[in-house]
Scaffold this motif. Structure first.
Motif, short mmCIF file in Angstrom:
data_model
loop_
_atom_site.label_atom_id
_atom_site.label_comp_id
_atom_site.label_asym_id
_atom_site.label_seq_id
_atom_site.Cartn_x
_atom_site.Cartn_y
_atom_site.Cartn_z
N GLU A 88 0.82 -1.20 0.00
CA GLU A 88 0.00 0.00 0.00
C GLU A 88 0.86 1.27 0.00
OE1 GLU A 88 -2.83 -0.05 3.17
OE2 GLU A 88 -3.42 -2.14 2.82
N ALA A 89 1.90 1.27 0.79
CA ALA A 89 2.74 2.47 0.92
C ALA A 89 3.45 2.81 -0.39
CB ALA A 89 3.76 2.28 2.04
N ARG A 90 3.86 1.80 -1.14
CA ARG A 90 4.60 2.09 -2.36
C ARG A 90 3.71 2.71 -3.44
NH1 ARG A 90 6.45 -3.36 -5.46
NH2 ARG A 90 7.60 -1.71 -6.54
N GLN A 91 2.40 2.69 -3.25
CA GLN A 91 1.48 3.32 -4.20
C GLN A 91 1.22 4.79 -3.87
OE1 GLN A 91 0.57 1.52 -6.87
NE2 GLN A 91 1.75 -0.18 -5.97
N LEU A 92 1.69 5.23 -2.72
CA LEU A 92 1.40 6.59 -2.28
C LEU A 92 2.25 7.61 -3.05
CD1 LEU A 92 1.22 5.97 1.58
CD2 LEU A 92 -0.70 6.28 -0.01
N ASP A 93 1.73 8.82 -3.12
CA ASP A 93 2.37 9.91 -3.84
C ASP A 93 3.59 10.44 -3.07
OD1 ASP A 93 2.80 12.00 -5.66
OD2 ASP A 93 1.52 13.35 -4.49
N ARG A 94 4.74 10.45 -3.70
CA ARG A 94 5.95 10.91 -3.03
C ARG A 94 5.87 12.40 -2.71
NH1 ARG A 94 10.06 7.28 -2.99
NH2 ARG A 94 11.59 8.92 -2.61
N ALA A 95 5.18 13.16 -3.53
CA ALA A 95 5.03 14.59 -3.24
C ALA A 95 4.23 14.81 -1.96
CB ALA A 95 4.37 15.30 -4.41
N SER A 96 3.28 13.94 -1.67
CA SER A 96 2.49 14.07 -0.44
C SER A 96 3.36 13.77 0.78
CB SER A 96 1.30 13.12 -0.49
OG SER A 96 0.40 13.49 -1.51
N ALA A 97 4.26 12.79 0.65
CA ALA A 97 5.18 12.50 1.75
C ALA A 97 6.07 13.71 2.03
CB ALA A 97 6.03 11.27 1.41
N ARG A 98 6.59 14.29 0.98
CA ARG A 98 7.44 15.47 1.12
C ARG A 98 6.66 16.64 1.73
NH1 ARG A 98 12.60 17.73 1.40
NH2 ARG A 98 12.57 19.81 0.47
N ALA A 99 5.43 16.82 1.30
CA ALA A 99 4.61 17.91 1.83
C ALA A 99 4.37 17.75 3.33
CB ALA A 99 3.28 17.97 1.08
N ARG A 100 4.18 16.51 3.79
CA ARG A 100 3.99 16.27 5.21
C ARG A 100 5.24 16.67 6.00
NH1 ARG A 100 0.86 16.40 9.62
NH2 ARG A 100 1.38 14.76 11.12
N ALA A 101 6.40 16.35 5.46
CA ALA A 101 7.65 16.73 6.13
C ALA A 101 7.78 18.25 6.21
CB ALA A 101 8.84 16.13 5.39
N LEU A 102 7.44 18.93 5.15
CA LEU A 102 7.57 20.38 5.13
C LEU A 102 6.62 21.05 6.13
CD1 LEU A 102 7.85 20.99 1.28
CD2 LEU A 102 9.68 21.24 2.97
N SER A 103 5.42 20.51 6.26
CA SER A 103 4.41 21.14 7.11
C SER A 103 4.54 20.77 8.58
CB SER A 103 3.00 20.79 6.62
OG SER A 103 2.74 19.40 6.79
N HIS A 104 5.05 19.58 8.87
CA HIS A 104 5.02 19.07 10.25
C HIS A 104 6.39 18.79 10.83
CE1 HIS A 104 3.11 17.17 13.72
NE2 HIS A 104 3.99 16.19 13.61
N CYS A 105 7.38 18.49 9.99
CA CYS A 105 8.65 17.96 10.48
C CYS A 105 9.85 18.83 10.11
CB CYS A 105 8.91 16.56 9.94
SG CYS A 105 7.54 15.41 10.07
N SER A 106 9.64 20.07 9.73
CA SER A 106 10.76 20.87 9.25
C SER A 106 11.61 21.38 10.41
CB SER A 106 10.27 22.05 8.41
OG SER A 106 9.72 23.04 9.23
N GLN A 107 12.89 21.50 10.14
CA GLN A 107 13.81 22.06 11.13
C GLN A 107 13.46 23.51 11.45
OE1 GLN A 107 18.27 21.28 11.07
NE2 GLN A 107 18.19 23.32 10.19
N ARG A 108 13.04 24.26 10.45
CA ARG A 108 12.68 25.66 10.66
C ARG A 108 11.56 25.79 11.68
NH1 ARG A 108 15.62 29.36 10.60
NH2 ARG A 108 14.78 29.51 12.69
N ARG A 109 10.57 24.93 11.56
CA ARG A 109 9.44 24.95 12.50
C ARG A 109 9.92 24.66 13.92
NH1 ARG A 109 5.19 21.11 13.92
NH2 ARG A 109 3.15 22.10 13.95
N MET A 110 10.79 23.66 14.06
CA MET A 110 11.32 23.28 15.37
C MET A 110 12.16 24.40 15.97
SD MET A 110 14.14 20.34 16.25
CE MET A 110 15.43 21.28 15.41
N VAL A 111 13.07 24.96 15.17
CA VAL A 111 13.98 25.99 15.67
C VAL A 111 13.20 27.24 16.08
CG1 VAL A 111 15.87 27.54 15.04
CG2 VAL A 111 15.97 25.12 14.42
N ASP A 112 12.22 27.64 15.28
CA ASP A 112 11.41 28.81 15.63
C ASP A 112 10.73 28.62 16.99
OD1 ASP A 112 12.11 30.11 13.32
OD2 ASP A 112 10.22 29.69 12.27
#
Length: 364
Positions: A319-343
């Motif tokens: 199931e996971a290999r069918q998921l959109d890679r851009a969506s995975a990247r978007a989740r990292a940008l919105s929830h897991c970014s270093q900028r968000r943590m440092v701020d």
């Protein structure tokens, strides 16, 4: 926001340098670099071998200056315990004397009890990030300290686990440098990466990959050689390869060239940094839903399955290999970014420093 003078206390056991021994060392390295890039003055107190590019002061882990009589006393603990105890005692005394007015805030990432137990001896406010489940030594230090400082946790799960000892804890999710951990093209293989120890469960990833009929690569330091020899090494070959302990650039490439990352903890992960790193590379994740991992992974970027269920993990790979890679990247940008943590950390630092300044003015 004004520039701050920040001291970071790391673990003394492993150097804060590449290739990183684990997620804690990677986290502290990236935090130190990001704070400096944001214009703050950072001094890192860390173990021998830490990155010379960072402004490092040594946590001097060496034989404790004990007499022969003391060493032969029946109460003498293990040598490594005494070495760490002496190193952190020396550090905290230096911070209270030599560095009494050198910092606006001290941010403790060590797993040792003394930085918490001795916080009340410092004039500088101390923030301790809780990276692990509750431990007896740290709980004792919190209970014994008249003013143990302020606490942050790397996930809501970890904050809740510590609530009985530390009270209300700020939550600051760990972040990854999404400029460095860049999106890759994917591939036809699976990847598992992290410290190779029983609690990370690489043998489960091997079993699931074999059942799914997909090749698997492993990467990370061999921190438990007995486990590697018994559980991992005999499985190498026949579509399972060990890439070694990679520096970050090589690891980013390896993760970005994989179809799915497998995350198989045998314990409750306080956060799950490898999940965030995988998503930043655009690589969907199939993981055991333990600890803080469900706070990171959503249905559009991965699959969660019950702990230790290899059959469910095997199905999740498809199931996971069918998921959109851009969506995975978007989740990292919105929830897991270093900028968000440092701020968020800078907000806490500034709040703590201003609180001390206000208290000093009132006292005068």
């Amino acid at each position: 926001m004004r520039a701050l003078r920040v001291a970071l206390i790391a673990s003394s056991r492993y150097p804060v340098n590449q290739p990183f021994a684990g997620g804690l060392e990677a986290h502290v390295w990236h935090l130190a670099a990001a704070l400096r890039n944001a214009g703050h003055s950072v001094t890192l107190f860390a173990g021998p071998g830490s990155d010379p590019e960072l402004d490092c002061e040594l946590i001097d882990v060496r034989p404790a200056p004990l007499s022969t009589a003391a060493r032969t006393d029946i109460s003498m603990p293990a040598e490594h315990f005494m070495q760490e105890h002496h190193a952190y005692l020396d550090l905290m005394l230096r911070l209270s004397r030599n560095y009494a007015d050198s910092f606006d805030v001290i941010h403790n990432h060590s797993l040792h009890y003394l930085p918490v137990a001795m916080t009340s001896t410092l004039n500088t406010p101390v923030l301790t990030t809780l990276h692990t489940p509750p431990t007896p030594w740290l709980e004792s230090a919190i209970a014994a300290g008249s003013s143990p400082g302020r606490f942050a946790a790397v996930s809501n799960f970890t904050a809740e686990a510590w609530k009985h000892a530390a009270g209300d804890v700020d939550v600051v999710h760990n972040g990854v440098d999404t400029d460095h951990w860049r999106q890759g093209p994917g591939g036809q293989r699976l990847i598992w990466f992290g410290r190779i120890v029983p609690e990370k469960g690489a043998h489960h990833a091997i079993a699931a990959a074999r059942a799914a009929g997909m090749p698997l690569v492993l990467a990370g330091p061999i921190s438990d050689h007995a486990y590697f020899s018994e559980w991992i090494e005999p499985e190498l070959g026949n579509s399972v390869d060990y890439l070694g302990h990679l520096v970050t650039d090589d690891l980013v490439t390896a993760v970005g060239n994989s179809a799915v990352a497998l995350v198989t903890p045998q314990w409750d992960e306080p956060y799950g940094l490898v999940v965030a790193e995988s998503l930043a590379c655009g690589t969907p994740v199939a993981a055991y839903g333990r600890g803080g991992i469900p706070e990171i992974l959503t249905p559009d970027c991965g699959r969660l399955v019950p702990a230790d269920d290899v059959r469910a993990l095997t199905a999740a790979i498809g199931e996971a290999r069918q998921l959109d890679r851009a969506s995975a990247r978007a989740r990292a940008l919105s929830h897991c970014s270093q900028r968000r943590m440092v701020d968020r950390y800078i907000e806490l630092y500034d709040e703590m420093a201003c609180s001390v300044t206000t208290s000093s003015r009132r006292a005068s």
